[in-house]
Design a protein around this motif. Structure first.
Motif, PDB file in Angstrom:
ATOM      1  N   TYR A 181       5.419  13.574  -9.884  1.00  0.00           N
ATOM      2  CA  TYR A 181       3.969  13.680  -9.750  1.00  0.00           C
ATOM      3  C   TYR A 181       3.240  12.601 -10.548  1.00  0.00           C
ATOM      4  CZ  TYR A 181       4.462  17.874  -7.003  1.00  0.00           C
ATOM      5  OH  TYR A 181       4.785  18.748  -5.990  1.00  0.00           O
ATOM      6  N   LYS A 182       3.849  12.111 -11.617  1.00  0.00           N
ATOM      7  CA  LYS A 182       3.283  10.953 -12.319  1.00  0.00           C
ATOM      8  C   LYS A 182       3.351   9.720 -11.420  1.00  0.00           C
ATOM      9  CE  LYS A 182       4.436  12.603 -16.966  1.00  0.00           C
ATOM     10  NZ  LYS A 182       5.257  12.360 -18.189  1.00  0.00           N
ATOM     11  N   PHE A 183       4.470   9.586 -10.692  1.00  0.00           N
ATOM     12  CA  PHE A 183       4.601   8.499  -9.717  1.00  0.00           C
ATOM     13  C   PHE A 183       3.493   8.582  -8.665  1.00  0.00           C
ATOM     14  CE2 PHE A 183       6.171   7.789  -5.347  1.00  0.00           C
ATOM     15  CZ  PHE A 183       6.298   6.406  -5.359  1.00  0.00           C
ATOM     16  N   LEU A 184       3.244   9.777  -8.158  1.00  0.00           N
ATOM     17  CA  LEU A 184       2.196   9.933  -7.149  1.00  0.00           C
ATOM     18  C   LEU A 184       0.828   9.564  -7.713  1.00  0.00           C
ATOM     19  CD1 LEU A 184       3.198  13.178  -5.182  1.00  0.00           C
ATOM     20  CD2 LEU A 184       3.472  10.782  -4.509  1.00  0.00           C
ATOM     21  N   ASN A 185       0.556   9.904  -8.959  1.00  0.00           N
ATOM     22  CA  ASN A 185      -0.717   9.511  -9.571  1.00  0.00           C
ATOM     23  C   ASN A 185      -0.869   7.994  -9.595  1.00  0.00           C
ATOM     24  OD1 ASN A 185      -1.956  11.993 -10.126  1.00  0.00           O
ATOM     25  ND2 ASN A 185      -0.815  12.252 -12.037  1.00  0.00           N
ATOM     26  N   LEU A 186       0.247   7.292  -9.834  1.00  0.00           N
ATOM     27  CA  LEU A 186       0.217   5.833  -9.797  1.00  0.00           C
ATOM     28  C   LEU A 186      -0.115   5.331  -8.393  1.00  0.00           C
ATOM     29  CD1 LEU A 186       0.837   3.069 -11.186  1.00  0.00           C
ATOM     30  CD2 LEU A 186       3.191   3.354 -10.355  1.00  0.00           C
ATOM     31  N   ILE A 187       0.509   5.941  -7.395  1.00  0.00           N
ATOM     32  CA  ILE A 187       0.230   5.559  -6.004  1.00  0.00           C
ATOM     33  C   ILE A 187      -1.226   5.828  -5.658  1.00  0.00           C
ATOM     34  CG2 ILE A 187       0.791   6.047  -3.590  1.00  0.00           C
ATOM     35  CD1 ILE A 187       2.957   4.495  -5.070  1.00  0.00           C
ATOM     36  N   TYR A 188      -1.752   6.975  -6.092  1.00  0.00           N
ATOM     37  CA  TYR A 188      -3.151   7.299  -5.816  1.00  0.00           C
ATOM     38  C   TYR A 188      -4.089   6.219  -6.358  1.00  0.00           C
ATOM     39  CZ  TYR A 188      -1.307  12.102  -5.252  1.00  0.00           C
ATOM     40  OH  TYR A 188      -0.594  13.209  -4.882  1.00  0.00           O
ATOM     41  N   MET A 189      -3.732   5.647  -7.505  1.00  0.00           N
ATOM     42  CA  MET A 189      -4.598   4.661  -8.149  1.00  0.00           C
ATOM     43  C   MET A 189      -4.628   3.337  -7.387  1.00  0.00           C
ATOM     44  SD  MET A 189      -3.725   5.230 -12.202  1.00  0.00           S
ATOM     45  CE  MET A 189      -4.741   3.832 -12.695  1.00  0.00           C
ATOM     46  N   TYR A 190      -3.490   2.942  -6.807  1.00  0.00           N
ATOM     47  CA  TYR A 190      -3.374   1.591  -6.258  1.00  0.00           C
ATOM     48  C   TYR A 190      -3.166   1.543  -4.738  1.00  0.00           C
ATOM     49  CZ  TYR A 190      -3.107   0.243 -11.140  1.00  0.00           C
ATOM     50  OH  TYR A 190      -3.403   0.052 -12.467  1.00  0.00           O
ATOM     51  N   SER A 191      -3.158   2.695  -4.093  1.00  0.00           N
ATOM     52  CA  SER A 191      -3.048   2.748  -2.635  1.00  0.00           C
ATOM     53  C   SER A 191      -4.247   3.504  -2.074  1.00  0.00           C
ATOM     54  CB  SER A 191      -1.746   3.446  -2.221  1.00  0.00           C
ATOM     55  OG  SER A 191      -0.619   2.774  -2.761  1.00  0.00           O
ATOM     56  N   GLY A 192      -4.419   3.424  -0.755  1.00  0.00           N
ATOM     57  CA  GLY A 192      -5.536   4.129  -0.141  1.00  0.00           C
ATOM     58  C   GLY A 192      -5.558   3.909   1.352  1.00  0.00           C
ATOM     59  N   THR A 193      -6.695   4.162   1.969  1.00  0.00           N
ATOM     60  CA  THR A 193      -6.778   4.032   3.430  1.00  0.00           C
ATOM     61  C   THR A 193      -6.503   2.604   3.896  1.00  0.00           C
ATOM     62  OG1 THR A 193      -9.185   3.709   3.310  1.00  0.00           O
ATOM     63  CG2 THR A 193      -8.389   5.962   3.672  1.00  0.00           C
ATOM     64  N   LEU A 194      -6.942   1.615   3.113  1.00  0.00           N
ATOM     65  CA  LEU A 194      -6.735   0.224   3.516  1.00  0.00           C
ATOM     66  C   LEU A 194      -5.258  -0.140   3.481  1.00  0.00           C
ATOM     67  CD1 LEU A 194      -7.983  -2.398   4.432  1.00  0.00           C
ATOM     68  CD2 LEU A 194      -8.339  -3.019   2.025  1.00  0.00           C
ATOM     69  N   SER A 195      -4.553   0.263   2.426  1.00  0.00           N
ATOM     70  CA  SER A 195      -3.125  -0.052   2.339  1.00  0.00           C
ATOM     71  C   SER A 195      -2.336   0.676   3.418  1.00  0.00           C
ATOM     72  CB  SER A 195      -2.580   0.286   0.948  1.00  0.00           C
ATOM     73  OG  SER A 195      -2.673   1.669   0.678  1.00  0.00           O
ATOM     74  N   LEU A 196      -2.698   1.929   3.703  1.00  0.00           N
ATOM     75  CA  LEU A 196      -2.000   2.666   4.753  1.00  0.00           C
ATOM     76  C   LEU A 196      -2.254   2.037   6.120  1.00  0.00           C
ATOM     77  CD1 LEU A 196      -2.487   6.415   3.723  1.00  0.00           C
ATOM     78  CD2 LEU A 196      -0.439   4.994   3.457  1.00  0.00           C
ATOM     79  N   PHE A 197      -3.486   1.622   6.362  1.00  0.00           N
ATOM     80  CA  PHE A 197      -3.817   0.998   7.646  1.00  0.00           C
ATOM     81  C   PHE A 197      -3.010  -0.278   7.851  1.00  0.00           C
ATOM     82  CE2 PHE A 197      -6.370  -1.796  10.371  1.00  0.00           C
ATOM     83  CZ  PHE A 197      -6.555  -0.973  11.473  1.00  0.00           C
ATOM     84  N   ASN A 198      -2.862  -1.061   6.788  1.00  0.00           N
ATOM     85  CA  ASN A 198      -2.127  -2.318   6.889  1.00  0.00           C
ATOM     86  C   ASN A 198      -0.615  -2.119   6.914  1.00  0.00           C
ATOM     87  OD1 ASN A 198      -4.473  -3.872   6.891  1.00  0.00           O
ATOM     88  ND2 ASN A 198      -4.537  -3.988   4.653  1.00  0.00           N
ATOM     89  N   GLU A 199      -0.142  -1.066   6.256  1.00  0.00           N
ATOM     90  CA  GLU A 199       1.298  -0.844   6.099  1.00  0.00           C
ATOM     91  C   GLU A 199       1.937  -0.120   7.268  1.00  0.00           C
ATOM     92  OE1 GLU A 199       4.269   1.755   3.138  1.00  0.00           O
ATOM     93  OE2 GLU A 199       2.110   1.671   2.751  1.00  0.00           O
ATOM     94  N   LEU A 200       1.248   0.874   7.819  1.00  0.00           N
ATOM     95  CA  LEU A 200       1.890   1.805   8.735  1.00  0.00           C
ATOM     96  C   LEU A 200       1.817   1.349  10.189  1.00  0.00           C
ATOM     97  CD1 LEU A 200       0.799   5.226   7.222  1.00  0.00           C
ATOM     98  CD2 LEU A 200       2.818   3.840   6.707  1.00  0.00           C
ATOM     99  N   GLU A 201       2.733   1.913  10.971  1.00  0.00           N
ATOM    100  CA  GLU A 201       2.820   1.613  12.400  1.00  0.00           C
ATOM    101  C   GLU A 201       1.586   2.124  13.133  1.00  0.00           C
ATOM    102  OE1 GLU A 201       5.496   3.151  16.235  1.00  0.00           O
ATOM    103  OE2 GLU A 201       6.028   3.740  14.185  1.00  0.00           O
ATOM    104  N   SER A 202       1.022   1.267  13.972  1.00  0.00           N
ATOM    105  CA  SER A 202      -0.109   1.665  14.811  1.00  0.00           C
ATOM    106  C   SER A 202       0.388   2.490  15.992  1.00  0.00           C
ATOM    107  CB  SER A 202      -0.839   0.421  15.313  1.00  0.00           C
ATOM    108  OG  SER A 202      -1.892   0.760  16.176  1.00  0.00           O
TER     109      SER A 202
END
Length: 287
Positions: A178-199
């Motif tokens: 859950y500490k790892f997830l807090n790190l992801i929450y800080m530096y990831s978001g809708t923009l990173s998911l949009f760019n990273e994930l399959e359309s």
């Protein structure tokens, strides 16, 4: 004589007024309000059991243990539970949901819309012994995996430059996860998911896919149940987190009371979801 005529005129007017009143027929005594039968089971505590299938549709089958089955079976709080912000205050608007998912909201305020879906996906992978698949891109594009974090590697961030260094002890515990997830929450978001994930195109949508507007701010919601009719037309249930960080909730369809809470989804369409409107619908899928 004039007085007599005046009296007669008044009497005639009163008689006509009485006769022109609406006649109450027996059928009018029954108030006929046409309503779509409620699709909500208020005493049920999973997504699948909370919402009935619309007439003419059936649920799409998925393998037990799949991510699709996991989402459809997700536990809900009792009907009528409120959306609560991370600071324990009620969200200002309670009119857009029909269920609250059993997901704790951290008091740090980090678990916002994209983060809530990242958590749900990560917990599924954790619970199904797929920990090596847990990892996400930062908005900078750098990939951060749970495996690397558990081994003690931490990011050093300077502007858009990110490097990883072993600065912590190895720790594969759930609390460290859950500490790892807090790190992801800080530096990831809708923009990173949009760019990273399959359309994904609307015709190929399935449970677990996401309707997304990548940006700052952006928004994202997840498809969590799916039905289909004989023509192949599909409808979906949606849930979302939000900003500020708050209870993840199963949303109503405020635009179509005949199928609510089910949604018909199309590419590039304008899709209002609770208190946010997607101006040109785009969809993505977790790897």
């Amino acid at each position: 004589m004039k007085k007599l005529l005046l009296v007669l005129v008044i009497i005639v007017v009163l008689i006509l007024a009485f006769q022109l009143q609406p006649v109450e027929k027996a059928v009018d005594k029954v108030v006929a309000i046409v309503e779509t039968p409620s699709l909500i089971n208020k005493d049920s505590l999973t997504i699948k059991s909370r919402v009935n299938v619309p007439e003419g549709y059936k649920r799409v089958s998925y393998q037990k243990g799949s991510f699709e089955d996991y989402l459809r079976s997700y536990k809900l709080k009792p009907f009528g539970s409120k959306i609560i912000n991370y600071d324990d205050t009620p969200y200002f608007w309670q009119g857009g949901h029909i269920g609250i998912l059993e997901i704790p909201v951290p008091k740090n305020g980090l678990q916002q819309c994209a983060d809530a879906l990242i958590r749900i996906r990560s917990e599924y992978l954790w619970d199904n012994d797929r920990k090596d698949d847990i990892g996400f891109n930062f908005t900078s594009g750098h990939y951060c995996s749970w495996q690397s974090y558990a081994e003690g590697y931490r990011p050093k961030i300077k502007g858009n430059k990110v490097s990883f260094h072993k600065t912590a002890s190895e720790d594969h515990s759930k609390s460290n996860f859950y500490k790892f997830l807090n790190l992801i929450y800080m530096y990831s978001g809708t923009l990173s998911l949009f760019n990273e994930l399959e359309s994904v195109k609307a015709k190929d949508l399935k449970i677990g896919d996401m309707l997304i507007k990548g940006g700052s701010p952006g928004h994202i919601v997840m498809l969590c149940d799916e039905v289909v009719n004989a023509k192949g037309d599909k409808l979906f249930l949606l849930f979302q987190g939000n900003t500020p960080a708050q209870s993840v909730h199963l949303v109503k369809n405020l635009e179509d009371s005949t199928t609510s809470p089910w949604y018909h989804l199309e590419d590039d369409a304008t899709i209002p979801v609770s208190n946010y409107t997607f101006g040109s619908a785009k969809f993505v899928r977790f790897k």
